[in-house]
Scaffold this motif. Structure first.
Motif, PDB file in Angstrom:
ATOM      1  N   THR A 177       0.839  -1.194   0.000  1.00 39.89           N
ATOM      2  CA  THR A 177       0.000   0.000   0.000  1.00 39.89           C
ATOM      3  C   THR A 177       0.875   1.246   0.000  1.00 39.89           C
ATOM      4  O   THR A 177       2.076   1.186   0.242  1.00 39.89           O
ATOM      5  CB  THR A 177      -0.904   0.019   1.244  1.00 39.89           C
ATOM      6  OG1 THR A 177      -0.078   0.185   2.403  1.00 39.89           O
ATOM      7  CG2 THR A 177      -1.676  -1.284   1.365  1.00 39.89           C
ATOM      8  N   SER A 178       0.235   2.373  -0.265  1.00 34.35           N
ATOM      9  CA  SER A 178       0.961   3.641  -0.226  1.00 34.35           C
ATOM     10  C   SER A 178       1.529   3.881   1.162  1.00 34.35           C
ATOM     11  O   SER A 178       2.668   4.354   1.309  1.00 34.35           O
ATOM     12  CB  SER A 178       0.040   4.794  -0.615  1.00 34.35           C
ATOM     13  OG  SER A 178      -0.385   4.662  -1.958  1.00 34.35           O
ATOM     14  N   ASP A 179       0.758   3.554   2.170  1.00 35.37           N
ATOM     15  CA  ASP A 179       1.219   3.756   3.542  1.00 35.37           C
ATOM     16  C   ASP A 179       2.439   2.892   3.839  1.00 35.37           C
ATOM     17  O   ASP A 179       3.400   3.346   4.475  1.00 35.37           O
ATOM     18  CB  ASP A 179       0.099   3.433   4.541  1.00 35.37           C
ATOM     19  CG  ASP A 179      -1.016   4.471   4.498  1.00 35.37           C
ATOM     20  OD1 ASP A 179      -0.728   5.602   4.056  1.00 35.37           O
ATOM     21  OD2 ASP A 179      -2.144   4.152   4.903  1.00 35.37           O
ATOM     22  N   ALA A 196      16.863   4.097  -6.720  1.00 34.47           N
ATOM     23  CA  ALA A 196      15.686   3.854  -7.547  1.00 34.47           C
ATOM     24  C   ALA A 196      14.483   3.463  -6.690  1.00 34.47           C
ATOM     25  O   ALA A 196      13.335   3.762  -7.039  1.00 34.47           O
ATOM     26  CB  ALA A 196      15.974   2.774  -8.575  1.00 34.47           C
ATOM     27  N   LEU A 197      14.739   2.813  -5.588  1.00 28.98           N
ATOM     28  CA  LEU A 197      13.643   2.355  -4.723  1.00 28.98           C
ATOM     29  C   LEU A 197      13.352   3.325  -3.587  1.00 28.98           C
ATOM     30  O   LEU A 197      12.429   3.099  -2.807  1.00 28.98           O
ATOM     31  CB  LEU A 197      13.974   0.975  -4.148  1.00 28.98           C
ATOM     32  CG  LEU A 197      14.046  -0.137  -5.196  1.00 28.98           C
ATOM     33  CD1 LEU A 197      14.350  -1.463  -4.545  1.00 28.98           C
ATOM     34  CD2 LEU A 197      12.733  -0.213  -5.966  1.00 28.98           C
ATOM     35  N   ALA A 198      14.119   4.383  -3.488  1.00 28.23           N
ATOM     36  CA  ALA A 198      13.930   5.368  -2.421  1.00 28.23           C
ATOM     37  C   ALA A 198      12.851   6.367  -2.797  1.00 28.23           C
ATOM     38  O   ALA A 198      12.992   7.575  -2.596  1.00 28.23           O
ATOM     39  CB  ALA A 198      15.248   6.071  -2.109  1.00 28.23           C
ATOM     40  N   ASP A 199      11.786   5.860  -3.378  1.00 29.74           N
ATOM     41  CA  ASP A 199      10.655   6.700  -3.781  1.00 29.74           C
ATOM     42  C   ASP A 199       9.390   5.845  -3.688  1.00 29.74           C
ATOM     43  O   ASP A 199       9.365   4.726  -4.207  1.00 29.74           O
ATOM     44  CB  ASP A 199      10.855   7.206  -5.210  1.00 29.74           C
ATOM     45  CG  ASP A 199       9.667   8.009  -5.709  1.00 29.74           C
ATOM     46  OD1 ASP A 199       9.684   9.241  -5.600  1.00 29.74           O
ATOM     47  OD2 ASP A 199       8.701   7.382  -6.205  1.00 29.74           O
ATOM     48  N   PRO A 200       8.366   6.342  -3.000  1.00 29.84           N
ATOM     49  CA  PRO A 200       7.165   5.541  -2.757  1.00 29.84           C
ATOM     50  C   PRO A 200       6.529   5.035  -4.058  1.00 29.84           C
ATOM     51  O   PRO A 200       6.107   3.877  -4.132  1.00 29.84           O
ATOM     52  CB  PRO A 200       6.231   6.507  -2.031  1.00 29.84           C
ATOM     53  CG  PRO A 200       7.103   7.557  -1.458  1.00 29.84           C
ATOM     54  CD  PRO A 200       8.274   7.687  -2.385  1.00 29.84           C
ATOM     55  N   THR A 201       6.471   5.889  -5.053  1.00 33.72           N
ATOM     56  CA  THR A 201       5.844   5.479  -6.313  1.00 33.72           C
ATOM     57  C   THR A 201       6.618   4.329  -6.962  1.00 33.72           C
ATOM     58  O   THR A 201       6.038   3.332  -7.400  1.00 33.72           O
ATOM     59  CB  THR A 201       5.798   6.668  -7.286  1.00 33.72           C
ATOM     60  OG1 THR A 201       5.038   7.714  -6.707  1.00 33.72           O
ATOM     61  CG2 THR A 201       5.162   6.258  -8.601  1.00 33.72           C
TER      62      THR A 201
END
Lengths: 123, 123
Positions: free
Chosen positions: A26-28, B39-44
Motif C-alpha cells: 500500500t501507499s502507507d 531507484a527504490l527510495a521513492d514511494p511510487t
DNA sequence: TGTCAATATCGACGTGTGTCGATGTCTGGG
DNA sequence: CCCAGACATCGACACACGTCGATATTGACA
C-alpha cells in the motif's frame, strides 16, 4: 487518491515485514519503508553504515569514521543524523564521544523487503 | 580507495554480493549499489516494483500499472525508466504494449546487502 | 576556572529530482 | 492511407538534498 487513511506517519517502527513480491504494497507501507531506503541511497551513508556494522561490536564513534572520508565533519555528522532518524543506527553518548550503533532489526526489516516467494529465485 | 579491480563503473551488473556487515565496503562498491537503492527510495517506484512483482508472472504492462496511481502517464513512464536503468526491471515490447518484468537477480543482490553475520541478529 | 577537543546546529549555495503539459514515435485497424 | 491508441521524450518548474564554513554546545582536564 485512495489510501491515505489517518495515520501519524513518520518513520516510527513500522516496516517490520513488508515483502514487495507477496502482494502489492500500500501507499502507507511504501511511505513507511522509503525513509530507510532513502537514507541508504547515498554512497557516503551506505559506507558509514557498513563501517559501523563491521566495526568492533557493531559500534563506532564519529572520530573513528571521519578519517575514512574526504568530507567535512559537519557533513558526516549530518549523514549520521539521517541514518539515526531513519532508525538504522542508535546514538549513545560516552563522555566527549558519541557512539553510533547499528540496529539489527532495521537490517532484518530491509532484508525482508526483497524476499522472493519460493520458485521465483531464478538467477 | 584502492581495490577497484578493473570495473567499468556505471550500474551494470555488479553489486552481486555486497554485504554491509562483513567488512567496510569500498567507495566503488557503494557507488555500484546506490543506484538500485536510489531507484527504490521513492514511494511510487517502490509500489511500481511491488505491483510488477506480485502481478501474473512477475510482469505487467504500463496500462496495468497506471490505474493504481493518481499520477500522469509521463510520470509513471519516467519512474519505470528509472527502475529499468537501475537494473531492477526488464523491458519487453509486445505489439502496442510494453511489458516490464522484475529481475530476481536484482532482488537477490539487494537482499544480500543487509545480511548479518551469524550471532548478530538480535531482535 | 579556563581551555581544548569532540560533536552538533545553522545558514547558504549549487545541484539533483519528481511532477506536469505538450509533443513525438510506433503499431494496428478501417 | 490515414487515424487512433499506447508509450516515450522534451522542456520547465518547484522543491529536496549534499556540501561547506562559521558557530554553538558539551565534557574532560590542568
Amino acid at each position: 487518491m485512495s489510501g491515505s487513511s489517518g495515520l501519524s506517519g513518520s518513520s516510527g517502527s513500522l516496516a517490520s515485514c513488508v515483502p514487495l513480491a507477496r502482494e502489492p504494497i500500500t501507499s502507507d507501507q511504501a511511505v513507511g519503508v522509503v525513509p530507510m531506503l532513502k537514507a541508504l541511497a547515498d554512497p557516503t551513508r551506505l559506507r558509514l553504515l557498513s563501517l559501523v556494522l563491521s566495526h568492533e561490536g557493531g559500534e563506532a564513534c564519529v572520530c573513528d569514521l571521519l578519517p575514512h572520508f574526504d568530507l567535512a565533519q559537519p557533513t558526516i555528522s549530518h549523514h549520521l543524523k539521517v541514518l539515526h532518524e531513519a532508525g538504522l543506527v542508535d546514538r549513545e553518548k560516552r563522555g566527549t564521544w558519541v557512539y553510533y550503533l547499528a540496529r539489527p532489526e532495521a537490517m532484518a526489516a530491509l532484508g525482508s523487503i526483497f524476499v522472493l516467494p519460493v520458485g521465483q529465485e531464478r538467477p
